[in-house]
Design a protein around this motif. Structure first.
Motif, PDB file in Angstrom:
ATOM      1  N   UNK A 151       0.841  -1.208   0.000  1.00 54.42           N
ATOM      2  CA  UNK A 151       0.000   0.000   0.000  1.00 54.42           C
ATOM      3  C   UNK A 151       0.869   1.249   0.000  1.00 54.42           C
ATOM      4  N   UNK A 152       1.906   1.241   0.844  1.00 54.45           N
ATOM      5  CA  UNK A 152       2.806   2.397   0.888  1.00 54.45           C
ATOM      6  C   UNK A 152       3.482   2.588  -0.471  1.00 54.45           C
ATOM      7  N   UNK A 153       3.966   1.505  -1.035  1.00 58.22           N
ATOM      8  CA  UNK A 153       4.642   1.602  -2.329  1.00 58.22           C
ATOM      9  C   UNK A 153       3.684   2.091  -3.409  1.00 58.22           C
ATOM     10  N   UNK A 168      -3.741  15.622   1.458  1.00 52.21           N
ATOM     11  CA  UNK A 168      -3.623  15.132   2.844  1.00 52.21           C
ATOM     12  C   UNK A 168      -4.222  13.747   3.031  1.00 52.21           C
ATOM     13  N   UNK A 169      -5.266  13.416   2.253  1.00 59.35           N
ATOM     14  CA  UNK A 169      -5.904  12.106   2.397  1.00 59.35           C
ATOM     15  C   UNK A 169      -4.939  10.982   2.020  1.00 59.35           C
ATOM     16  N   UNK A 170      -4.277  11.098   0.848  1.00 56.76           N
ATOM     17  CA  UNK A 170      -3.338  10.072   0.431  1.00 56.76           C
ATOM     18  C   UNK A 170      -2.133  10.001   1.368  1.00 56.76           C
ATOM     19  N   UNK A 175       0.627   7.299   5.899  1.00 51.87           N
ATOM     20  CA  UNK A 175       1.104   7.399   7.276  1.00 51.87           C
ATOM     21  C   UNK A 175       0.462   6.337   8.161  1.00 51.87           C
ATOM     22  N   UNK A 176      -0.821   6.042   7.931  1.00 50.52           N
ATOM     23  CA  UNK A 176      -1.492   4.995   8.706  1.00 50.52           C
ATOM     24  C   UNK A 176      -0.812   3.642   8.511  1.00 50.52           C
TER      25      UNK A 176
END
Length: 361
Positions: A151-153, A168-170, A175-176
């Motif tokens: 997901x991070x990638x 900010x949402x992405x 960050x989550x």
């Protein structure tokens, strides 16, 4: 010019095996000679002294056959009782040295070494189970890390390629996922330290009722929002406990969180404390504290109960939620053991689950 095949020295393992077998071979040969010599002496005395010359010829002709039969039977019996079990044991040791932990030594082939063989097989079984757990742990860790990393990638590649706007949402979603990774790593570290007895504890003296009050305050809002009745029952408000307050709070918070996830609306979660006398009911003697966390949720199947404290165990195999790491109950058990206590679970499908903790006071 002739070519001679290269000379191969015996492998160290074969030399060790031969070195182990050599003393037993000497023992068998000496035992056979002593036995044969004793039989020969007895026969000689019987036939030569009391039976005359005729029986001496019988001795000379028949004694070798009789002695050979006795020697063969003796050696065969000694080999079956001593040699064969030891040979099987050495073969099993060599197989374990090669990495084969599935090998076992037959236990019915020797009455003399039966206890040794049983202990050996039990030791190998524990090694095999530990190795399987290690492999499962590696696979589970890889599985748990793969999803947040993907997901991070994906989010970062999408922002770099212009597919996603760096809103900010992405950024918060990414960050989550890093938070989940950090939590997983911290849980693994805590579990590893607890299992090896290296987790630092900071025991203090406190009232058990204060801990129950803090837990009720922390979870009452969540329980009310989900329509669950959170109850607390304290037998002795003055009961004290000498333990690491934060670690014990972590244990009970994890149990309450699990209960909230698996208790439907209208259900009940109960926190109960009690005093258990140790070794009797003499006034003033040392007593242990018992804490019960029970719910009226879905319950746990009896087949799953032996495994609920394993790493990455999840009751619902189809559940896709990743809010927890699957290490909570494993950490809970290790933290309780680090305090010198015990934890047990009682559950019935459709009726609920109860965790029972006992800690020395």
């Amino acid at each position: 010019m002739s070519h001679h095949p290269p000379f191969h020295f015996p492998s160290p393992k074969r030399r060790r095996s031969a070195g182990r077998f050599f003393p037993f071979a000497i023992f068998f040969i000496i035992s056979a000679f002593i036995f044969v010599g004793g039989i020969a002496a007895i026969l000689y005395l019987l036939f030569s002294e009391y039976s005359g010359v005729r029986n001496i010829w019988i001795l000379l002709c028949g004694a070798p056959v009789v002695l050979a039969v006795f020697a063969i039977l003796t050696i065969f019996n000694l080999y079956n009782r001593f040699g064969r079990p030891l040979e099987q044991l050495f073969k099993a040791i060599n197989a374990i040295e090669e990495g084969d932990l599935s090998v076992r030594v037959p236990e019915k082939n020797s009455d003399i070494y039966s206890d040794l063989i049983k202990r050996f097989n039990k030791m190998v079984g524990e090694l095999e189970r530990a190795e399987q757990q290690r492999r499962n742990l590696t696979a589970d860790i890889a599985h748990e890390l793969r999803t947040p990393l993907h997901i991070i990638q994906g989010n970062l590649e999408g922002i770099v390629d212009g597919v996603y706007e760096p809103t900010p949402e992405h950024i918060n979603n990414t960050l989550d996922e890093t938070t989940l990774l950090a939590r997983l790593v911290n849980d693994l570290q805590t579990l590893s330290l607890a299992e090896t007895g290296q987790l630092p504890l900071h025991p203090t003296r406190f009232l058990l009722a204060d801990l129950m009050q803090d837990l009720t305050t922390s979870f009452s809002s969540q329980a009310a929002s989900e329509g669950i009745d959170l109850q607390t029952k304290i037998t002795n408000p003055n009961q004290e406990l000498n333990a690491d307050y934060d670690r014990l709070n972590q244990v009970l918070s994890n149990l309450i969180s699990n209960a909230l996830r698996h208790t439907p609306k209208g259900g009940t979660i109960s926190l109960e404390t009690d005093i258990v006398p140790v070794g009797g009911s003499i006034v003033g003697e040392e007593r242990s504290a018992r804490i019960k966390v029970s719910d009226t949720g879905a319950g746990i199947a009896s087949d799953d109960l032996p495994f609920i404290f394993d790493r990455f165990w999840r009751g619902d195999k189809s559940r896709s939620g990743r809010a927890n790491s699957g290490l909570g109950l494993a950490i809970t058990k290790q933290l309780i053991h680090a305090h010198g206590g015990t934890i047990e679970v009682q559950s019935e499908v459709g009726k609920g689950t109860m965790f029972i903790i006992e800690l020395p006071a």
